[in-house]
Design an enzyme around this catalytic site. Sequence first.
Site, PDB file in Angstrom:
ATOM      1  N   SER A 114       0.799  -1.224   0.000  1.00  0.00           N
ATOM      2  CA  SER A 114       0.000   0.000   0.000  1.00  0.00           C
ATOM      3  C   SER A 114       0.830   1.271   0.000  1.00  0.00           C
ATOM      4  O   SER A 114       0.308   2.341  -0.324  1.00  0.00           O
ATOM      5  CB  SER A 114      -0.960   0.001   1.181  1.00  0.00           C
ATOM      6  OG  SER A 114      -1.940  -0.992   0.971  1.00  0.00           O
ATOM      7  N   LYS A 116       0.482   2.805  -3.291  1.00  0.00           N
ATOM      8  CA  LYS A 116      -0.747   3.558  -3.524  1.00  0.00           C
ATOM      9  C   LYS A 116      -0.694   4.921  -2.844  1.00  0.00           C
ATOM     10  O   LYS A 116      -1.156   5.919  -3.395  1.00  0.00           O
ATOM     11  CB  LYS A 116      -1.951   2.740  -3.045  1.00  0.00           C
ATOM     12  CG  LYS A 116      -2.148   1.505  -3.916  1.00  0.00           C
ATOM     13  CD  LYS A 116      -3.194   0.584  -3.372  1.00  0.00           C
ATOM     14  CE  LYS A 116      -3.170  -0.693  -4.198  1.00  0.00           C
ATOM     15  NZ  LYS A 116      -3.795  -1.793  -3.543  1.00  0.00           N
ATOM     16  N   SER A 133      -8.790   0.641  -2.162  1.00  0.00           N
ATOM     17  CA  SER A 133      -7.391   0.291  -2.436  1.00  0.00           C
ATOM     18  C   SER A 133      -7.235  -0.351  -3.812  1.00  0.00           C
ATOM     19  O   SER A 133      -6.544  -1.348  -3.984  1.00  0.00           O
ATOM     20  CB  SER A 133      -6.855  -0.639  -1.341  1.00  0.00           C
ATOM     21  OG  SER A 133      -5.451  -0.709  -1.391  1.00  0.00           O
TER      22      SER A 133
END
Length: 142
Positions: free
Chosen positions: A40, A43, A105
Amino acid sequence: MALPAVTWHWHTTAESALVGVNGGPILFMKNSQMERPIASTTKIMTAYLVLTHPAIYPLSRIVTITPKEAANDQKGLIKADSEVPLRAGERVTVRDLLWALMLPSADDAAWVLADHWPGGSEAFIRQMNRTARQLHMDHTHY
């Protein structure tokens, strides 16, 4: 009255932990320097670059999903990645892609945003690495 003795067992999927008090000392550390996939963090860096480059990514900018981007979406669904349904020819705002990127996500939204950087996704990844170095993220490579 004394508190009972407690034995803490730390198990995480990454086999590491860092516990500290806000602004205070580190209370526990295990494998804190071990390198691992960044998941993550990618991201978050994508969102950071989009939000810090409003000339390239005004939130109202509309991008058209390409057949390649729609195919990436299908690959993610096969791998059980977090995705939002994207179809070739669909028109989506940068704002909506950011929402998809950060809330469910959706990594397909990350690829669409990267593809629309000047020079495409390879140039976007190079910029992610430059930005990581500027932010002193010394052990991060995209």
